[in-house]
Scaffold this motif. Structure first.
Motif, PDB file in Angstrom:
ATOM      1  N   ALA A   1      13.892 -10.013  -3.986  1.00 37.49           N
ATOM      2  CA  ALA A   1      14.550  -9.364  -4.928  1.00 37.49           C
ATOM      3  C   ALA A   1      15.908  -9.819  -5.633  1.00 37.49           C
ATOM      4  CB  ALA A   1      14.694  -7.884  -4.746  1.00 37.49           C
ATOM      5  N   SER A   2      16.106  -9.890  -6.680  1.00 35.43           N
ATOM      6  CA  SER A   2      17.379 -10.486  -7.099  1.00 35.43           C
ATOM      7  C   SER A   2      18.425  -9.511  -6.635  1.00 35.43           C
ATOM      8  CB  SER A   2      17.308 -10.281  -8.785  1.00 35.43           C
ATOM      9  OG  SER A   2      18.615 -10.329  -9.236  1.00 35.43           O
ATOM     10  N   PRO A 121      -5.044  -3.816   7.084  1.00 32.27           N
ATOM     11  CA  PRO A 121      -5.235  -4.657   5.683  1.00 32.27           C
ATOM     12  C   PRO A 121      -4.054  -4.511   4.561  1.00 32.27           C
ATOM     13  CG  PRO A 121      -7.243  -3.440   6.533  1.00 32.27           C
ATOM     14  CD  PRO A 121      -6.264  -3.052   6.857  1.00 32.27           C
ATOM     15  N   THR A 122      -3.672  -5.532   4.225  1.00 29.92           N
ATOM     16  CA  THR A 122      -2.764  -5.452   3.286  1.00 29.92           C
ATOM     17  C   THR A 122      -3.136  -6.192   1.932  1.00 29.92           C
ATOM     18  OG1 THR A 122      -1.256  -5.409   4.933  1.00 29.92           O
ATOM     19  CG2 THR A 122      -0.153  -6.017   2.991  1.00 29.92           C
ATOM     20  N   ALA A 123      -2.706  -5.659   0.743  1.00 26.35           N
ATOM     21  CA  ALA A 123      -2.967  -6.184  -0.583  1.00 26.35           C
ATOM     22  C   ALA A 123      -1.516  -6.456  -1.183  1.00 26.35           C
ATOM     23  CB  ALA A 123      -3.859  -5.335  -1.284  1.00 26.35           C
ATOM     24  N   PHE A 124      -1.303  -7.430  -1.747  1.00 28.96           N
ATOM     25  CA  PHE A 124      -0.120  -7.628  -2.507  1.00 28.96           C
ATOM     26  C   PHE A 124      -0.625  -7.568  -4.145  1.00 28.96           C
ATOM     27  CE2 PHE A 124       2.186 -10.106   1.128  1.00 28.96           C
ATOM     28  CZ  PHE A 124       2.811  -8.854   1.455  1.00 28.96           C
ATOM     29  N   PHE A 125      -0.013  -6.808  -4.900  1.00 26.07           N
ATOM     30  CA  PHE A 125      -0.073  -6.689  -6.224  1.00 26.07           C
ATOM     31  C   PHE A 125       1.305  -6.848  -6.683  1.00 26.07           C
ATOM     32  CE2 PHE A 125      -3.832  -4.301  -4.788  1.00 26.07           C
ATOM     33  CZ  PHE A 125      -4.652  -4.467  -5.838  1.00 26.07           C
ATOM     34  N   ILE A 126       1.477  -8.062  -7.382  1.00 31.93           N
ATOM     35  CA  ILE A 126       2.971  -8.628  -7.655  1.00 31.93           C
ATOM     36  C   ILE A 126       3.083  -8.693  -9.247  1.00 31.93           C
ATOM     37  CG2 ILE A 126       4.734 -10.154  -7.440  1.00 31.93           C
ATOM     38  CD1 ILE A 126       3.860  -8.695  -4.941  1.00 31.93           C
ATOM     39  N   GLY A 133      10.430  -6.219  -6.395  1.00 34.12           N
ATOM     40  CA  GLY A 133       9.593  -6.712  -5.605  1.00 34.12           C
ATOM     41  C   GLY A 133       9.072  -8.031  -6.313  1.00 34.12           C
ATOM     42  N   ASP A 134       9.765  -9.056  -6.260  1.00 30.33           N
ATOM     43  CA  ASP A 134       9.169 -10.331  -7.085  1.00 30.33           C
ATOM     44  C   ASP A 134       8.340 -11.294  -6.189  1.00 30.33           C
ATOM     45  OD1 ASP A 134      11.155 -11.581  -5.429  1.00 30.33           O
ATOM     46  OD2 ASP A 134      12.640 -11.843  -6.988  1.00 30.33           O
ATOM     47  N   PRO A 135       7.838 -12.298  -6.844  1.00 31.15           N
ATOM     48  CA  PRO A 135       6.934 -13.246  -6.420  1.00 31.15           C
ATOM     49  C   PRO A 135       7.359 -13.976  -5.098  1.00 31.15           C
ATOM     50  CG  PRO A 135       6.659 -13.508  -8.650  1.00 31.15           C
ATOM     51  CD  PRO A 135       7.876 -12.613  -8.478  1.00 31.15           C
ATOM     52  N   VAL A 136       8.709 -14.167  -5.416  1.00 36.81           N
ATOM     53  CA  VAL A 136       9.689 -14.882  -3.938  1.00 36.81           C
ATOM     54  C   VAL A 136       9.638 -13.797  -2.754  1.00 36.81           C
ATOM     55  CG1 VAL A 136      11.901 -15.558  -3.172  1.00 36.81           C
ATOM     56  CG2 VAL A 136      11.161 -15.988  -5.643  1.00 36.81           C
ATOM     57  N   ASP A 137       9.961 -12.475  -2.835  1.00 45.11           N
ATOM     58  CA  ASP A 137       9.563 -11.615  -1.703  1.00 45.11           C
ATOM     59  C   ASP A 137       8.172 -11.618  -1.292  1.00 45.11           C
ATOM     60  OD1 ASP A 137      12.401 -10.755  -2.292  1.00 45.11           O
ATOM     61  OD2 ASP A 137      11.710  -9.252  -3.424  1.00 45.11           O
ATOM     62  N   SER A 160       6.284  -5.383 -14.953  1.00 48.82           N
ATOM     63  CA  SER A 160       7.739  -4.836 -14.093  1.00 48.82           C
ATOM     64  C   SER A 160       7.356  -4.016 -12.894  1.00 48.82           C
ATOM     65  CB  SER A 160       8.542  -4.056 -15.217  1.00 48.82           C
ATOM     66  OG  SER A 160       8.128  -3.047 -15.426  1.00 48.82           O
ATOM     67  N   HIS A 161       8.511  -3.547 -12.343  1.00 53.90           N
ATOM     68  CA  HIS A 161       7.962  -2.559 -11.348  1.00 53.90           C
ATOM     69  C   HIS A 161       7.521  -1.469 -11.624  1.00 53.90           C
ATOM     70  CE1 HIS A 161       8.865  -1.686  -7.038  1.00 53.90           C
ATOM     71  NE2 HIS A 161       9.152  -0.504  -7.569  1.00 53.90           N
ATOM     72  N   ILE A 162       7.715  -0.914 -13.062  1.00 49.79           N
ATOM     73  CA  ILE A 162       7.240   0.440 -13.552  1.00 49.79           C
ATOM     74  C   ILE A 162       5.847   0.338 -14.026  1.00 49.79           C
ATOM     75  CG2 ILE A 162       8.210   0.332 -15.997  1.00 49.79           C
ATOM     76  CD1 ILE A 162       9.031   3.543 -15.120  1.00 49.79           C
TER      77      ILE A 162
END
Length: 196
Positions: A1-2, A121-126, A133-137, A160-162
């Motif tokens: 995150a920034s 089991p983990t899923a990332f929705f970025i 929570g950005d693509p770098v994180d 965005s986050h929202i």
């Protein structure tokens, strides 16, 4: 995150001003909701954008509706911990300082969380426009997780986050069916009903 807001090092200042929580005053929620509705969601869209990132996929009317429940407040310690995570660039327990850490953890440094031990089991929705929570994180977390646990990794342009809870209908249709599919596969319910 920034780092953005964390560059200001507001954690300790907020703790001294709001020792029992931040944005917990019930009247604040009503005031925010009223302002959002009077401006057709524009004020809340600007406010949430400053904190969570801006997106054309965010729906100002939906944000106005969400504002009836947010800001709901949080502990200052949670905000300070988030600031610590960003500034230290480590995913670790809360840092109480050397003496406090010795008392709480038995070590001078707070223990780091070990993603390598994850078994869920983990899923990332970025969202590419998510400032929290950005693509770098996501890339860093994905690299630390056992390969067998990462079951989905999707990047959603201009979210965005929202956006996930207050986005346009088309943005919702872009991610929610995939979530339903993952839930059916990895966490099936006895009842076949899922949120529509």
């Amino acid at each position: 995150a920034s780092a953005g807001l964390t560059d200001l090092r507001l954690g300790l200042l907020l703790e001294s001003i709001f020792p029992f929580g931040f944005l917990t005053w019930s009247g604040l929620r009503e005031a925010a909701s009223t302002l959002c509705h009077l401006t057709e969601g524009i004020i809340c869209q600007l406010g949430s954008g400053i904190v969570t990132g801006y997106s054309q996929e965010d729906d100002s009317e939906a944000i106005a509706n969400v504002s009836a429940h947010f800001p709901a407040g949080t502990s200052v310690k949670a905000m300070e911990h988030y600031e610590q995570l960003i500034l230290s660039n480590r995913f670790q327990e809360y840092d109480y300082g050397a003496e406090g850490n010795l008392k709480s953890y038995g070590t001078r440094e707070p223990p780091q969380f070990d993603f390598g031990q994850a078994q869920v089991p983990t899923a990332f929705f970025i969202g590419t426009s998510d400032d929290l929570g950005d693509p770098v994180d996501e890339e860093r977390a994905a690299a630390e997780l056992p390969k067998s646990t990462l079951v989905f990794k999707g990047s959603f342009p201009d979210y965005s986050h929202i956006t996930w809870m207050a986005g346009t209908w088309s943005s919702f249709q872009a991610w929610f069916p995939r979530l339903q599919e993952l839930l059916r596969k990895y966490h099936p319910l006895e009842s076949p009903q899922l949120i529509v």
